[in-house]
Design a protein around this motif. Structure first.
Motif, short mmCIF file in Angstrom:
data_model
loop_
_atom_site.label_atom_id
_atom_site.label_comp_id
_atom_site.label_asym_id
_atom_site.label_seq_id
_atom_site.Cartn_x
_atom_site.Cartn_y
_atom_site.Cartn_z
N HIS A 83 0.84 -1.21 0.00
CA HIS A 83 0.00 0.00 0.00
C HIS A 83 0.86 1.24 0.00
CE1 HIS A 83 -3.58 -2.06 2.28
NE2 HIS A 83 -3.20 -2.73 1.22
N VAL A 84 0.36 2.30 -0.63
CA VAL A 84 0.96 3.62 -0.44
C VAL A 84 0.55 4.09 0.96
CG1 VAL A 84 0.92 4.21 -2.90
CG2 VAL A 84 -1.01 4.85 -1.45
N ARG A 85 1.19 5.13 1.44
CA ARG A 85 0.81 5.68 2.75
C ARG A 85 -0.54 6.37 2.66
NH1 ARG A 85 6.31 8.05 5.43
NH2 ARG A 85 7.56 6.22 4.94
N GLY A 86 -1.18 6.49 3.81
CA GLY A 86 -2.42 7.25 3.88
C GLY A 86 -3.69 6.43 3.71
N LEU A 87 -3.60 5.12 3.86
CA LEU A 87 -4.78 4.27 3.70
C LEU A 87 -5.24 3.72 5.05
CD1 LEU A 87 -3.82 2.36 0.42
CD2 LEU A 87 -5.13 4.46 0.68
N GLY A 88 -5.15 4.54 6.07
CA GLY A 88 -5.45 4.10 7.43
C GLY A 88 -6.84 3.54 7.64
N LEU A 89 -7.85 4.17 7.06
CA LEU A 89 -9.22 3.68 7.26
C LEU A 89 -9.39 2.29 6.63
CD1 LEU A 89 -11.25 6.97 6.66
CD2 LEU A 89 -10.77 5.83 8.85
N LEU A 90 -8.83 2.10 5.47
CA LEU A 90 -8.86 0.79 4.83
C LEU A 90 -8.11 -0.23 5.67
CD1 LEU A 90 -9.27 -1.24 2.51
CD2 LEU A 90 -7.25 -0.23 1.42
N GLU A 91 -6.92 0.12 6.11
CA GLU A 91 -6.10 -0.81 6.88
C GLU A 91 -6.74 -1.14 8.23
OE1 GLU A 91 -2.42 1.33 6.63
OE2 GLU A 91 -1.95 0.42 4.68
N ASP A 92 -7.45 -0.18 8.83
CA ASP A 92 -8.19 -0.47 10.06
C ASP A 92 -9.24 -1.55 9.81
OD1 ASP A 92 -6.72 1.39 11.46
OD2 ASP A 92 -8.30 2.92 11.46
N GLU A 93 -9.95 -1.43 8.69
CA GLU A 93 -10.93 -2.47 8.35
C GLU A 93 -10.25 -3.81 8.13
OE1 GLU A 93 -13.75 -1.70 5.24
OE2 GLU A 93 -14.67 -0.05 6.35
N GLN A 105 -17.84 -2.68 13.51
CA GLN A 105 -19.20 -2.16 13.40
C GLN A 105 -19.54 -1.99 11.92
OE1 GLN A 105 -21.21 -1.51 16.09
NE2 GLN A 105 -19.59 -2.41 17.32
N GLY A 106 -20.80 -2.13 11.59
CA GLY A 106 -21.23 -1.91 10.21
C GLY A 106 -20.68 -2.96 9.27
N SER A 107 -20.42 -2.54 8.06
CA SER A 107 -19.93 -3.45 7.03
C SER A 107 -18.55 -2.99 6.55
CB SER A 107 -20.90 -3.44 5.85
OG SER A 107 -20.46 -4.30 4.83
N PRO A 108 -17.65 -3.93 6.27
CA PRO A 108 -16.31 -3.56 5.81
C PRO A 108 -16.30 -3.23 4.31
CG PRO A 108 -16.46 -5.93 5.98
CD PRO A 108 -17.78 -5.37 6.46
N ASP A 109 -16.96 -2.15 3.94
CA ASP A 109 -17.12 -1.80 2.53
C ASP A 109 -15.79 -1.49 1.84
OD1 ASP A 109 -19.87 -2.16 2.71
OD2 ASP A 109 -20.20 -0.07 3.30
N ARG A 110 -14.90 -0.81 2.55
CA ARG A 110 -13.60 -0.49 1.96
C ARG A 110 -12.82 -1.77 1.67
NH1 ARG A 110 -12.48 4.99 3.20
NH2 ARG A 110 -14.01 5.80 4.65
N LEU A 111 -12.83 -2.66 2.64
CA LEU A 111 -12.14 -3.95 2.48
C LEU A 111 -12.77 -4.75 1.35
CD1 LEU A 111 -10.19 -6.17 3.32
CD2 LEU A 111 -11.80 -6.79 5.14
N ASP A 112 -14.08 -4.75 1.28
CA ASP A 112 -14.75 -5.50 0.23
C ASP A 112 -14.38 -4.97 -1.15
OD1 ASP A 112 -16.40 -7.70 -0.28
OD2 ASP A 112 -18.18 -6.45 -0.49
N ALA A 113 -14.31 -3.65 -1.30
CA ALA A 113 -13.90 -3.06 -2.58
C ALA A 113 -12.47 -3.47 -2.92
CB ALA A 113 -14.03 -1.54 -2.53
N LEU A 114 -11.60 -3.47 -1.93
CA LEU A 114 -10.21 -3.91 -2.13
C LEU A 114 -10.17 -5.36 -2.60
CD1 LEU A 114 -7.07 -3.44 -1.63
CD2 LEU A 114 -7.51 -4.54 0.58
N VAL A 115 -10.95 -6.21 -1.96
CA VAL A 115 -10.97 -7.63 -2.32
C VAL A 115 -11.44 -7.81 -3.76
CG1 VAL A 115 -12.16 -9.82 -1.86
CG2 VAL A 115 -11.17 -8.51 0.03
N TRP A 116 -12.50 -7.11 -4.16
CA TRP A 116 -12.97 -7.23 -5.54
C TRP A 116 -11.90 -6.75 -6.52
CZ3 TRP A 116 -16.45 -10.47 -6.71
CH2 TRP A 116 -17.59 -10.67 -5.93
N ALA A 117 -11.25 -5.63 -6.20
CA ALA A 117 -10.23 -5.08 -7.11
C ALA A 117 -9.05 -6.03 -7.25
CB ALA A 117 -9.76 -3.72 -6.60
#
Length: 136
Positions: A83-93, A105-117
């Protein structure tokens, strides 16, 4: 190399479609991949309303997010993704997805988008037959 988390919150359908197309443009992507389980035809309709010629691939989730993430986790273990720097919210998920499933909490939407990509870029192409020449 993961370059950006282009997630948007609270945007209208046109807003998220424009955000997705802008990210695609910024990074010179070959196609837009979108999960359509929740939005159905709306996703493609919104994208095509803005750019009728965009290369687009709809994906349908048939397995849980955890099961879809397992092959991508293996790519990280092999050192094939960074990863490049600055992806803290994604990395937290990412840290909240465990062998027992999603621990946040909620749904890991950022992570899910990463997985699809990453699946589209690095895993799915391995299953595609490559053109070859056969001798008779």
């Amino acid at each position: 190399m993961v370059l950006e988390d282009a997630s948007v919150k609270g945007a209208s359908p046109e807003g998220w479609a424009r955000a997705a197309l802008a990210a695609m443009e910024r990074h010179g992507a070959d196609r837009l991949v979108a999960e359509v389980n929740q939005g159905g035809d709306l996703v493609e309709q919104m994208v095509r309303m803005i750019d009728p010629m965009v290369p687009y691939r709809a994906v349908h989730a048939t397995r849980s997010k955890m099961l879809r993430a397992e092959p991508v986790a293996a790519l990280y273990e092999q050192g094939r993704v960074a990863h490049v720097r600055g992806l803290g919210l994604l990395e937290d998920e990412m840290c909240r997805m465990t062998a027992q499933g999603w621990q946040g909490q909620g749904s890991p939407d950022r992570l899910d988008a990463l997985v699809w990509a990453l699946t589209d870029l690095l895993i799915a192409p391995a299953g595609v037959a490559r053109p070859s020449v056969r001798s008779l």
